[in-house]
Every structure is written in structure tokens, then in C-alpha cells.
Design a protein around this motif. Structure first.
Motif, PDB file in Angstrom:
ATOM      1  N   ASN A  51     -36.271 107.922  -7.273  1.00  0.00           N
ATOM      2  CA  ASN A  51     -37.247 107.100  -6.845  1.00  0.00           C
ATOM      3  C   ASN A  51     -38.226 106.432  -6.538  1.00  0.00           C
ATOM      4  O   ASN A  51     -38.879 105.349  -6.731  1.00  0.00           O
ATOM      5  N   GLU A  71     -42.307 114.023 -11.264  1.00  0.00           N
ATOM      6  CA  GLU A  71     -42.551 113.572 -12.452  1.00  0.00           C
ATOM      7  C   GLU A  71     -41.675 113.120 -13.578  1.00  0.00           C
ATOM      8  O   GLU A  71     -41.893 112.774 -14.021  1.00  0.00           O
ATOM      9  N   SER A  74     -39.065 108.680 -13.125  1.00  0.00           N
ATOM     10  CA  SER A  74     -39.944 107.355 -12.990  1.00  0.00           C
ATOM     11  C   SER A  74     -39.891 106.346 -12.247  1.00  0.00           C
ATOM     12  O   SER A  74     -38.495 106.123 -11.951  1.00  0.00           O
ATOM     13  N   THR A  75     -40.651 106.147 -10.953  1.00  0.00           N
ATOM     14  CA  THR A  75     -41.133 105.003 -10.118  1.00  0.00           C
ATOM     15  C   THR A  75     -41.172 103.537 -10.850  1.00  0.00           C
ATOM     16  O   THR A  75     -41.301 102.240  -9.894  1.00  0.00           O
ATOM     17  N   ARG A  76     -41.474 103.620 -11.989  1.00  0.00           N
ATOM     18  CA  ARG A  76     -42.069 101.689 -12.326  1.00  0.00           C
ATOM     19  C   ARG A  76     -40.976 101.380 -13.491  1.00  0.00           C
ATOM     20  O   ARG A  76     -40.432 102.242 -13.817  1.00  0.00           O
ATOM     21  N   ARG A  77     -40.589 100.614 -13.394  1.00  0.00           N
ATOM     22  CA  ARG A  77     -39.559  99.520 -14.288  1.00  0.00           C
ATOM     23  C   ARG A  77     -40.921  99.110 -16.112  1.00  0.00           C
ATOM     24  O   ARG A  77     -41.759  98.633 -15.996  1.00  0.00           O
ATOM     25  N   ARG A  78     -39.850 100.281 -17.114  1.00  0.00           N
ATOM     26  CA  ARG A  78     -40.520  99.249 -18.331  1.00  0.00           C
ATOM     27  C   ARG A  78     -40.329  98.142 -18.808  1.00  0.00           C
ATOM     28  O   ARG A  78     -38.870  97.968 -18.654  1.00  0.00           O
TER      29      ARG A  78
END
Length: 93
Positions: A51, A71, A74-78
Motif C-alpha cells: 500500500n 482497491e 487502502s493507502t490512507r490511515r484511518r
């Protein structure tokens, strides 16, 4: 977004074609090709998808066939939503 021409077929990197023949190598291999499509040969395999920072384990099932590998990693951190501070903040009355 325009789709790829039907006569070209779905895009899969060359090294993934070699990996499809040997299913045991899929379990230990990391996939850096996020743009490659998931083909039916990958069903019921657990793969590591990169990622951008760390590989993420993903189980491939029938519903994911035809989608891209990227897809599902995810490359974004929650981040949790920030709680509003109560009374005593500056500027409030």
C-alpha cells in the motif's frame, strides 16, 4: 473513467502470470502491482498487497474478480474523529 478495450483484455503484470501457475508462491509473495486486475485463478488465495508503506494481507474471493489489487489495500490511515472539548475552552462564554 474510460474502460480498457475489450479486445485487449484485462491488464495483468507478467510476473503475476508466472505466479498463477504455482499457487503456493502466492501465499508468500508480495504484490506491488496495484494496477493489475484480479483474475479467477487468484480466488481462495491470501496475498500481500503493497500500500506504499507496508504490505496488507488480503483474501481473494469471487466478488473481487475483475477489480484491481489496489482497491483492497487502502493507502490512507484511518484516524478517529476528534472529540469536542467541553466548557473551559478559550474564547467561549
Amino acid at each position: 473513467m474510460p474502460r480498457r478495450s475489450i479486445w485487449k483484455g484485462s491488464f495483468v503484470d507478467a510476473f503475476l502470470f508466472r505466479m498463477k501457475k504455482n499457487r503456493e508462491s502466492l501465499l508468500s509473495m508480495k504484490i506491488w502491482s496495484r494496477r493489475s486486475s484480479i483474475s479467477p485463478e487468484f480466488v481462495d488465495c491470501s496475498v500481500l498487497i503493497y500500500n506504499g508503506k507496508t504490505p496488507v494481507r488480503c483474501r481473494i474471493n469471487e466478488g473481487k474478480v475483475g477489480h484491481k489489487f489496489g482497491e483492497f489495500a487502502s493507502t490512507r490511515r484511518r484516524r478517529p474523529s476528534r472529540k469536542k472539548k467541553g466548557k473551559g475552552r478559550k474564547g467561549t462564554k
